[in-house]
Design an enzyme around this catalytic site. Sequence first.
Site, short mmCIF file in Angstrom:
data_model
loop_
_atom_site.label_atom_id
_atom_site.label_comp_id
_atom_site.label_asym_id
_atom_site.label_seq_id
_atom_site.Cartn_x
_atom_site.Cartn_y
_atom_site.Cartn_z
N ARG A 162 46.64 -44.77 21.45
CA ARG A 162 46.31 -45.72 21.47
C ARG A 162 46.79 -47.00 21.49
O ARG A 162 48.00 -47.15 21.30
CB ARG A 162 45.25 -45.71 19.64
CG ARG A 162 44.75 -44.56 19.15
CD ARG A 162 44.37 -44.97 18.28
NE ARG A 162 43.99 -43.04 16.96
CZ ARG A 162 44.40 -42.77 16.58
NH1 ARG A 162 45.79 -42.39 16.51
NH2 ARG A 162 43.87 -40.91 16.69
N LYS A 185 46.22 -43.85 13.31
CA LYS A 185 45.49 -44.26 11.10
C LYS A 185 46.07 -43.92 10.11
O LYS A 185 46.37 -43.00 10.62
CB LYS A 185 43.92 -43.55 11.34
CG LYS A 185 43.83 -44.16 13.05
CD LYS A 185 42.47 -44.35 13.42
CE LYS A 185 41.57 -45.02 14.98
NZ LYS A 185 40.11 -44.57 14.93
N HIS A 253 41.13 -46.76 26.79
CA HIS A 253 40.83 -45.82 25.62
C HIS A 253 40.81 -44.65 26.33
O HIS A 253 40.67 -43.24 26.35
CB HIS A 253 39.99 -45.69 24.41
CG HIS A 253 39.93 -45.03 23.64
ND1 HIS A 253 40.44 -44.97 22.54
CD2 HIS A 253 38.86 -44.69 23.29
CE1 HIS A 253 40.46 -44.76 21.29
NE2 HIS A 253 39.34 -43.62 21.70
N ARG A 256 43.30 -42.32 26.80
CA ARG A 256 43.90 -41.62 25.72
C ARG A 256 43.29 -40.50 26.39
O ARG A 256 43.96 -39.26 26.09
CB ARG A 256 44.04 -42.13 24.59
CG ARG A 256 44.08 -41.74 23.60
CD ARG A 256 43.80 -42.74 22.49
NE ARG A 256 43.85 -41.80 21.34
CZ ARG A 256 44.31 -41.52 20.44
NH1 ARG A 256 45.88 -40.85 20.66
NH2 ARG A 256 43.59 -40.74 19.37
N HIS A 279 45.04 -37.38 15.71
CA HIS A 279 43.82 -36.47 15.20
C HIS A 279 43.70 -35.90 14.02
O HIS A 279 44.32 -34.98 13.25
CB HIS A 279 42.86 -35.48 16.03
CG HIS A 279 42.65 -36.28 17.11
ND1 HIS A 279 42.01 -35.76 18.55
CD2 HIS A 279 42.62 -37.69 17.47
CE1 HIS A 279 41.53 -36.90 18.99
NE2 HIS A 279 41.22 -38.03 18.39
N TYR A 288 37.60 -32.41 23.28
CA TYR A 288 38.03 -32.47 24.72
C TYR A 288 37.81 -30.84 25.54
O TYR A 288 37.73 -31.15 26.55
CB TYR A 288 39.72 -32.38 24.71
CG TYR A 288 40.23 -33.73 23.83
CD1 TYR A 288 39.62 -35.31 24.91
CD2 TYR A 288 40.15 -34.01 23.22
CE1 TYR A 288 40.00 -36.13 24.20
CE2 TYR A 288 40.49 -35.80 22.50
CZ TYR A 288 40.69 -36.68 24.05
OH TYR A 288 40.47 -37.69 22.36
#
Length: 312
Positions: A162, A185, A253, A256, A279, A288
């Site tokens: 990110r 995150k 982004h 990515r 994730h 994806y």
Amino acid sequence: MAGVIAPGAAEALEDWLAARRALTGAAPNTEDAYRRDVAGFLAFLAGHRGGPQGRAALSRAGLSDIRAWLAAGRAAGAGPRTLARRLSAVKSFYRWLAETDGFDASAILAARAPKHARRLPRPLPEDAAREMLGTLGHQHPEPWIAARDTAVVTLLYGCGLRISEALGLTGADWPFGESLRIAGKGGKTRLVPLIPAATEAVGAYLALCPYPRAARAPLFRGARGGALNPRLVQKATARARAQLGLPATATPHALRHSFATHLLSAGGDLRAIQELLGHASLSTTQGYTEVDTARLMDVYAAAHPKAGGGAG
């Protein structure tokens, strides 16, 4: 109609946020978003029920209150995705409150979010991603700044970082090894393998950067030596995509997303890609798969004789 949040309800909100912070280490921006969403519901509830609702009164809220709140949000122009996010925050708050205060919150927890179309990532084709990296090196008259922007975007496309993760690197992270330990995150860390091109791009930038590398200082510097603002990387990318004639969706982004999609196209394992991207849920990464399937269907539609696109 919004009302005044009772002190007890406001205190419950802050207690919940503190509990979340201790368990997940949520980023400040995430915490602020949760606070806004739940506070919005509490204020609505006060207006809807004719006065401030204390902590005990919150246990009496039900499905009709949730439906009225969602309807008010819809009438104010909030879209299905926004309403779903708000409802998720309120459910999380009520799940904690019910466990803490000992009441049944099943009515609120059973509320369904408005349906919304899933927003799929829009990756760049592989040749466009490579052209983007090459073009970034010519977007700024100052060579070290052009090298800096190229290095940041190479980390996004080459390693799936990110932009906040790339800009969060410090001088202590250099020199890179075979992998980078990234704090993503929720404070979760992951190891990201490094391709030689990424290490070389960062090395080229550091060789030109006029500011000395310091362990506690940002690795990527702004023109005045401070931390690099992500908007500057976004602007450089916008100039490059305009030069290449790429769509507005060709953002940092998107690179990515391109990293993940191109790995998947090359036969990458979905769970391994989930780990690389950081994730929390495999369902996020599964987007994806849908992108790759959609791309294959486009090729099929263009080439298959019965689909009207091929010569047979």
